[in-house]
Design a protein around this motif. Structure first.
Motif, PDB file in Angstrom:
ATOM      1  N   UNK A 192      12.544   3.111  14.438  1.00 31.07           N
ATOM      2  CA  UNK A 192      11.888   3.458  13.175  1.00 31.07           C
ATOM      3  C   UNK A 192      12.514   4.718  12.603  1.00 31.07           C
ATOM      4  N   UNK A 193      12.577   4.790  11.297  1.00 30.64           N
ATOM      5  CA  UNK A 193      12.797   6.066  10.627  1.00 30.64           C
ATOM      6  C   UNK A 193      11.419   6.583  10.260  1.00 30.64           C
ATOM      7  N   UNK A 203       0.149  13.572   8.691  1.00 30.79           N
ATOM      8  CA  UNK A 203       0.292  12.137   8.480  1.00 30.79           C
ATOM      9  C   UNK A 203       1.718  11.785   8.916  1.00 30.79           C
ATOM     10  N   UNK A 204       1.888  10.727   9.692  1.00 33.71           N
ATOM     11  CA  UNK A 204       3.224  10.282  10.073  1.00 33.71           C
ATOM     12  C   UNK A 204       3.511   8.944   9.393  1.00 33.71           C
ATOM     13  N   UNK A 205       4.582   8.916   8.616  1.00 37.37           N
ATOM     14  CA  UNK A 205       4.955   7.705   7.887  1.00 37.37           C
ATOM     15  C   UNK A 205       6.215   7.133   8.528  1.00 37.37           C
ATOM     16  N   UNK A 206       6.173   5.864   8.911  1.00 41.55           N
ATOM     17  CA  UNK A 206       7.309   5.236   9.587  1.00 41.55           C
ATOM     18  C   UNK A 206       7.657   3.905   8.928  1.00 41.55           C
ATOM     19  N   UNK A 207       8.938   3.555   9.028  1.00 44.64           N
ATOM     20  CA  UNK A 207       9.426   2.274   8.503  1.00 44.64           C
ATOM     21  C   UNK A 207      10.376   1.665   9.535  1.00 44.64           C
ATOM     22  N   UNK A 208      10.349   0.340   9.697  1.00 43.86           N
ATOM     23  CA  UNK A 208      11.172  -0.288  10.733  1.00 43.86           C
ATOM     24  C   UNK A 208      12.653  -0.302  10.374  1.00 43.86           C
ATOM     25  N   UNK A 209      13.489  -0.075  11.395  1.00 42.65           N
ATOM     26  CA  UNK A 209      14.938  -0.247  11.288  1.00 42.65           C
ATOM     27  C   UNK A 209      15.273  -1.550  12.001  1.00 42.65           C
ATOM     28  N   UNK A 210      15.978  -2.432  11.309  1.00 42.01           N
ATOM     29  CA  UNK A 210      16.178  -3.794  11.810  1.00 42.01           C
ATOM     30  C   UNK A 210      17.662  -4.073  12.007  1.00 42.01           C
ATOM     31  N   UNK A 211      17.952  -4.782  13.100  1.00 38.47           N
ATOM     32  CA  UNK A 211      19.323  -5.239  13.355  1.00 38.47           C
ATOM     33  C   UNK A 211      19.257  -6.616  14.015  1.00 38.47           C
ATOM     34  N   UNK A 212      20.003  -7.550  13.488  1.00 38.03           N
ATOM     35  CA  UNK A 212      20.004  -8.894  14.064  1.00 38.03           C
ATOM     36  C   UNK A 212      18.647  -9.560  14.032  1.00 38.03           C
TER      37      UNK A 212
END
Length: 245
Positions: free
Chosen positions: A170-171, A155-164
């Motif tokens: 993603x991490x 299973x691959x779990x990802x979360x967005x990394x946001x700038x501006x």
């Protein structure tokens, strides 16, 4: 799409789903810490590779880790690099891996050696990147067989990394199903009836149900109408339990 959870059913299935949700919540919590650290690090102009390694190495090097891989994958152009791609991604220690053999410490993903993979052409359309970009939320991809690194069921779990205000990468973390099985199988057995952990699409992750083999689709299995679904809180996974006759 998951079938609606049937409220009022015997408690064991719901209790099992709650317990699995807590296991996954631990992974989500770790990703949230990494997400904040990477966003702060990018804003401060720190070396993203050193930053990512410092975050994931202690987790991957644990004696019995749930994660088999983790790191930060940058959107094209965010980290200066000739190819435009940047994977700050490490694999934990491996045993008899068909591609990488046995390793005793975390090793970085060698992207140039994977020239055959879609990742080197355009990863923006892949589920683990596309969904967080579209929704702005964490996401679970799989289960699927990882042909890039581990050659295992993940299973691959990802979360967005946001700038501006925009996603810049993603991490993520790869959860090896075999390792998750050690924690989930006892919970499924406590249900007292044949049960399985399935994905949003009904793909079986772990099962004690002879009629639902790992990797098959619960919705396609014979007798699927007799299954009761219990959502795992905070995730897109669910526990299905074969109803009493």
């Amino acid at each position: 799409m998951l079938r609606p959870t049937e409220l009022g059913q015997p408690a064991p299935g719901a209790e099992c789903a709650d317990a699995i949700g807590k296991i996954l919540d631990g992974v989500f919590g770790t990703l949230q810490l990494w997400r904040v650290a990477v966003e702060d690090g990018l804003a401060a102009g720190v070396d993203v590779d050193q930053l990512a390694f410092g975050l994931v190495e202690p987790v991957l090097a644990q004696s019995h880790p749930l994660l088999i891989g983790a790191g930060f994958i940058a959107a094209q152009g965010v980290v200066s690099e000739k190819s435009g791609l940047h994977f700050a991604w490490w694999l934990g220690p491996l045993t008899d891996n068909p591609m990488l053999g046995t390793t005793s410490v975390p090793t970085r993903l060698d992207l140039p050696s994977r020239e055959y993979a879609d990742y080197l052409r355009d990863f923006r359309g892949l589920e683990w990147y596309r969904v967080p970009e579209a929704t702005g939320a964490r996401h679970i991809t799989g289960p699927y067989v990882d042909h890039l690194c581990t050659l295992d069921y993940l299973l691959t779990i990802t979360a967005p990394v946001v700038s501006g205000g925009a996603m810049v990468g993603v991490v993520g973390a790869d959860v090896q199903v075999l390792r998750l099985e050690h924690e989930v199988l006892p919970l499924l057995r406590e249900v007292g009836e044949p049960a399985a952990l399935v994905s949003r699409s009904g793909r079986v992750v772990i099962s004690t149900m002879p009629s639902l083999q790992v990797g098959s689709l619960a919705s396609a299995a014979g007798g699927a109408a007799s299954l009761t679904w219990f959502d795992c809180p905070g995730s897109t996974l669910a526990v299905v339990v074969e109803a009493r006759q």
